[in-house]
Enzyme design. Structure first.
Site, mmCIF file in Angstrom:
data_model
loop_
_atom_site.group_PDB
_atom_site.id
_atom_site.type_symbol
_atom_site.label_atom_id
_atom_site.label_comp_id
_atom_site.label_asym_id
_atom_site.label_seq_id
_atom_site.Cartn_x
_atom_site.Cartn_y
_atom_site.Cartn_z
ATOM 1 N N GLU A 38 32.750 44.472 43.455
ATOM 2 C CA GLU A 38 32.814 43.799 42.163
ATOM 3 C C GLU A 38 31.421 43.578 41.581
ATOM 4 O O GLU A 38 30.496 43.191 42.278
ATOM 5 C CB GLU A 38 33.536 42.457 42.301
ATOM 6 N N HIS B 40 36.788 43.816 46.966
ATOM 7 C CA HIS B 40 38.245 43.740 46.907
ATOM 8 C C HIS B 40 38.821 44.865 47.761
ATOM 9 O O HIS B 40 38.335 46.004 47.715
ATOM 10 C CB HIS B 40 38.728 43.890 45.463
ATOM 11 N N CYS C 41 39.892 35.028 44.334
ATOM 12 C CA CYS C 41 38.797 35.933 44.683
ATOM 13 C C CYS C 41 37.633 35.765 43.707
ATOM 14 O O CYS C 41 36.481 35.603 44.108
ATOM 15 C CB CYS C 41 39.277 37.382 44.694
#
Length: 216
Positions: free
Chosen positions: A80, A165, A143
């Site tokens: 991410e 992820h 998250c």
């Protein structure tokens, strides 16, 4: 000696065997590139996760923090790029909390970018046959909240911080039904996270100038 904190999550909703929590437990106590790794399993609870994460950071005093979480439907591990200061839950957490359009931290920055060498990690994955990619949204569930908090709570220590992820494992994909979503073995996901730690330790200087941006 450097130290890395790798966090995962416990079970929630239908994700009763969360691979991110399993990896955090597996990696705890390992040494990667001379770096001591501390694994920590976090609750899927928007009200308590901040305190547990703060405890983990204070306990480990890490040079690297990698938050991990499962995201059914993801095709491969995703590094991410950004965490946003928004909690907008599509499903309740384990204690029934379901914040809508609320901040993660009041009066804090709108977003934090990853300080991991994201392109270097993705390049390293691909060299090892792991089809990972850079993602530009960590969602608005736990998250993203934890990724944001990891950056916010550790800013004075200035560690490298980012989030990975993970897709579901094959057994969970079968449970979800036909057609089953993409999946990867726990061993492959464990390798991807360990490799992210290794590259975060070894990579010095600017990130790699390679493609990885999204088309939309």
């Amino acid at each position: 000696m450097s130290r890395a904190l790798v966090t995962g999550f416990g079970s929630y909703a239908e994700e009763t065997d969360n691979p991110s929590g399993a990896i955090a437990r597996r990696i705890d106590g390992q040494r990667i590139e001379g770096c001591e790794v501390v694994g920590w399993v976090l609750p899927v609870d928007t009200e308590t996760v901040r305190g547990v994460l703060a405890e983990a950071i204070a306990h480990s005093r890490p040079d690297i923090i990698i938050v991990t979480g499962v995201a059914p439907g993801r095709t491969a591990p995703a590094l991410e790029r950004v965490a946003i200061n928004v909690r907008d839950f599509p499903i309740p957490d384990v204690d029934g909390h379901s914040p809508i359009d609320q901040s993660v931290e009041p009066d804090a920055p709108a977003a934090y970018l990853s300080t991991l060498p994201v392109k270097a990690v993705v390049d390293g994955w691909r060299r090892e046959g792991i089809p990972g990619y850079v993602s530009n949204t960590a969602g608005t569930y736990l998250c993203n909240q934890t990724f944001y908090l990891a950056r916010h709570l550790s800013h004075e220590m200035s560690p490298r911080v980012g989030m990975v992820h993970l897709p579901v494992v094959p057994s969970r994909a079968v449970e979800i039904g036909a057609p089953p979503p993409p999946s990867m073995s726990l061993e492959a996901l464990d390798h991807a996270v360990s490799l992210a730690v290794s590259i975060a330790v070894r990579h010095q200087g600017p990130d790699l100038a390679i493609g990885g941006g999204a088309l939309s």
